[in-house]
Design an enzyme around this catalytic site. Structure first.
Site, mmCIF file in Angstrom:
data_model
loop_
_atom_site.group_PDB
_atom_site.id
_atom_site.type_symbol
_atom_site.label_atom_id
_atom_site.label_comp_id
_atom_site.label_asym_id
_atom_site.label_seq_id
_atom_site.Cartn_x
_atom_site.Cartn_y
_atom_site.Cartn_z
ATOM 1 N N HIS A 275 -19.225 -9.095 -1.536
ATOM 2 C CA HIS A 275 -20.609 -9.823 -1.665
ATOM 3 C C HIS A 275 -20.313 -10.288 -3.101
ATOM 4 O O HIS A 275 -21.576 -10.161 -3.716
ATOM 5 C CB HIS A 275 -21.857 -8.888 -1.434
ATOM 6 N N TYR B 251 -19.691 1.466 -3.981
ATOM 7 C CA TYR B 251 -20.435 0.635 -4.839
ATOM 8 C C TYR B 251 -20.078 0.914 -6.353
ATOM 9 O O TYR B 251 -20.231 0.445 -7.457
ATOM 10 C CB TYR B 251 -21.791 0.901 -4.748
#
Length: 347
Positions: free
Chosen positions: A64, A332
């Site tokens: 993303h 992440y």
């Protein structure tokens, strides 16, 4: 030779224990990094696979990567307070810093080339706690396990000669992970919308809402847009950045809104399998309205320095037993550390 006294033996044991602590810490770090068990899937391997798929783009997220920052607030309806004691569900307004993005690791990819889009949000409660959530514009996840997600990245890596995934590798992957077939069927017929403001974003993973009495409720949630769905048209494919350009134009005309719809699991619904959509007849609650009022480029915006870790949760929300959640959190963190380090070196 005199035998060691009791006090001497105790002192030696304490020193030996103290010396053992750093060795245990080193062993733990080696285990977490996968050095002691190289066959074990680690967050490093997962992030590396994502980077191989999207290419190396220093200073950007490994997935993303292309997106924009968004700013606004959440106005609670008070209805979700029966399920969760989290402060943001009490009647009132909570500030939000978020991010719209498209899937993939290439920040230069054209918007129309990627069908999956995302919305990430950080809610800043008055008590200082935060709720961070990352949602996707798809109804369910492709695979059930972390290993399956890693295998998917490897199987779909473009061939060096053709520039496309090897059909034989993809077929072998499907045979090993048949749970992906519904996702492929959905992707085949799905037509992306013409705008981020027309997308419905789903939590995909399940979580637990904890009420004031301490009772747990298995839930998923969705951000349902006030704007009606319209499919993307051919003219959008002439603009590689049509999503961000469209968002700027629409926010110039006024704020854009979504309702936070919480879906409560039924007795037969599982929290550990994100590949299965819950039936449409499940109880839903409108927890309130998200209002987005402005946007900025991500590299200069507040969202750039936020790790939208799905396990940053306030009191009143806990993780389910979905194995993907801890993997997302770890990956992440790895991605955040890598890109912020790269950004600092570039200054």
């Amino acid at each position: 030779m005199n035998k060691p006294t009791l006090s001497t033996r105790q002192t030696l044991m304490r020193l030996a224990f103290i010396a053992l602590i750093p060795l245990l810490l080193i062993a733990l770090m080696l285990w977490v990094g996968g050095w002691l068990t190289p066959e074990r899937l680690t967050s490093d391997k997962l992030v590396t696979a994502l980077q191989q798929a999207g290419g190396h783009h220093p200073g950007y997220r490994r997935n993303h990567a292309k997106g924009v920052c968004i700013f606004g607030d959440f106005t609670s309806s008070g209805q979700a307070a029966t399920l969760s004691r989290a402060a943001l569900f009490a009647p009132g307004v909570t500030p939000v810093v978020g991010r719209f993005a498209i899937a993939g690791g290439n920040p230069g990819a054209p918007d129309y080339a990627v069908p999956v889009r995302s919305m990430a949000l950080a809610f800043y409660q008055k008590d200082g706690e935060q709720w961070r959530t990352g949602m996707n514009a798809m109804p369910f996840f492709p695979v059930q396990s972390v290993q399956g997600f890693y295998d998917l990245q490897v199987a779909t890596l473009p061939d060096k000669q053709s520039g496309k995934p090897d059909p034989a590798k993809v077929q072998a992957f499907v045979q090993q992970h048949p749970e992906i077939k519904p996702f492929f069927a959905w992707a085949k017929q799905y037509v992306p919308s013409s705008s981020w403001i027309r997308d419905r974003f789903n939590s995909i993973n399940a979580f637990n809402f904890i009420d004031a009495a301490g009772h747990s409720h298995l839930v998923r949630w969705s951000m349902v847009p006030h704007a009606k769905y319209q499919p993307a048209e051919a003219q959008e494919k002439k603009d590689a950045n049509f999503l961000s350009n469209d968002l700027q134009q629409r926010l110039a005309q006024g704020p854009q809104q979504w309702d936070l719809i919480v879906t409560v699991a039924g007795p037969q619904d599982r929290g550990d399998d994100a590949t299965v959509a819950w039936p449409a007849d499940r109880q839903t609650i409108n927890a309130g309205t998200l209002t987005i009022s402005r946007t900025t480029p991500q590299q200069a915006g507040a969202c750039n320095d936020i790790n939208y870790d799905p396990l940053i949760l306030p009191d009143g929300i806990t993780a389910s037993d979905d194995p993907l959640l801890s993997a997302r959190s770890s990956a992440y963190a790895k991605s955040y550390h890598a890109r912020t380090h790269e950004q600092a070196e570039a200054q």
